[in-house]
Design a protein around this motif. Structure first.
Motif, PDB file in Angstrom:
ATOM      1  N   LEU A  57      44.354  62.562  36.733  1.00  0.00           N
ATOM      2  CA  LEU A  57      44.518  61.689  35.574  1.00  0.00           C
ATOM      3  C   LEU A  57      43.372  61.897  34.589  1.00  0.00           C
ATOM      4  CD1 LEU A  57      45.918  59.377  34.056  1.00  0.00           C
ATOM      5  CD2 LEU A  57      44.638  57.791  35.502  1.00  0.00           C
ATOM      6  N   ASP A  58      42.149  62.024  35.091  1.00  0.00           N
ATOM      7  CA  ASP A  58      40.995  62.235  34.207  1.00  0.00           C
ATOM      8  C   ASP A  58      41.124  63.535  33.427  1.00  0.00           C
ATOM      9  OD1 ASP A  58      39.842  59.865  35.031  1.00  0.00           O
ATOM     10  OD2 ASP A  58      38.477  60.824  36.451  1.00  0.00           O
ATOM     11  N   LEU A  59      41.600  64.595  34.082  1.00  0.00           N
ATOM     12  CA  LEU A  59      41.762  65.881  33.400  1.00  0.00           C
ATOM     13  C   LEU A  59      42.846  65.806  32.333  1.00  0.00           C
ATOM     14  CD1 LEU A  59      41.476  68.321  36.430  1.00  0.00           C
ATOM     15  CD2 LEU A  59      39.762  67.893  34.662  1.00  0.00           C
ATOM     16  N   THR A 101      43.778  63.097  30.762  1.00  0.00           N
ATOM     17  CA  THR A 101      43.222  62.260  29.690  1.00  0.00           C
ATOM     18  C   THR A 101      42.284  63.075  28.814  1.00  0.00           C
ATOM     19  OG1 THR A 101      43.426  60.287  31.061  1.00  0.00           O
ATOM     20  CG2 THR A 101      41.895  60.165  29.202  1.00  0.00           C
ATOM     21  N   HIS A 102      41.472  63.905  29.420  1.00  0.00           N
ATOM     22  CA  HIS A 102      40.552  64.748  28.661  1.00  0.00           C
ATOM     23  C   HIS A 102      41.330  65.729  27.781  1.00  0.00           C
ATOM     24  CE1 HIS A 102      36.732  66.540  27.700  1.00  0.00           C
ATOM     25  NE2 HIS A 102      37.154  67.720  28.103  1.00  0.00           N
ATOM     26  N   ARG A 144      44.346  65.303  26.582  1.00  0.00           N
ATOM     27  CA  ARG A 144      44.912  64.508  25.484  1.00  0.00           C
ATOM     28  C   ARG A 144      43.862  64.239  24.407  1.00  0.00           C
ATOM     29  NH1 ARG A 144      45.160  58.723  26.674  1.00  0.00           N
ATOM     30  NH2 ARG A 144      42.977  59.113  26.232  1.00  0.00           N
ATOM     31  N   ASP A 145      42.647  63.918  24.823  1.00  0.00           N
ATOM     32  CA  ASP A 145      41.578  63.649  23.860  1.00  0.00           C
ATOM     33  C   ASP A 145      41.230  64.894  23.050  1.00  0.00           C
ATOM     34  OD1 ASP A 145      41.594  61.088  24.889  1.00  0.00           O
ATOM     35  OD2 ASP A 145      39.678  61.287  25.931  1.00  0.00           O
ATOM     36  N   TRP A 174      51.018  66.918  38.607  1.00  0.00           N
ATOM     37  CA  TRP A 174      50.388  67.042  37.303  1.00  0.00           C
ATOM     38  C   TRP A 174      50.488  68.501  36.865  1.00  0.00           C
ATOM     39  CZ3 TRP A 174      48.673  62.774  34.757  1.00  0.00           C
ATOM     40  CH2 TRP A 174      48.586  61.597  35.506  1.00  0.00           C
TER      41      TRP A 174
END
Length: 103
Positions: A2-4, A6-7, A9-10, A51
């Motif tokens: 999820l963190d990857l 999200t990164h 997407r940012d 993912w």
């Protein structure tokens, strides 16, 4: 994972705003397509634990990451900071739930 995601997407959002400010180019259509790809990734990842980007999503994301790499090497720090402020405002408004839209 999820963190990857999200990164990633940012990075997409940051590259888009840098492009809107004259540092590279990401069309509104490409941005919308990338955000749709990311929404599908988040939905599938959260529901199945898988993912993985599909081929078209991978190619589009690879292109935006390459652009972002160029932007980080070429764009003045003041422009990066200004885009970061835009990203924060965008994400804050985009991630609010429908119940928060009236606030």
């Amino acid at each position: 994972m999820l963190d990857l995601a999200t990164h990633l997407r940012d990075i997409i959002v940051h590259s888009y705003f840098l492009g809107r400010n004259g540092h590279g180019h990401v069309s509104a259509e490409d941005f919308a397509a990338l955000m749709t790809i990311m929404a599908a990734l988040f939905e599938k990842g959260m529901s199945t634990g898988q993912w993985k980007l599909e081929a078209d999503g991978y190619d589009r994301c690879a292109a935006i990451v390459s652009l972002h790499d160029w932007q980080l090497h070429s764009v003045p720090m003041s422009a990066l900071s200004a885009a970061s402020d835009q990203v924060e405002r965008y994400l804050h408004s985009a991630l609010r739930g429908p119940q928060d839209a009236s606030r």
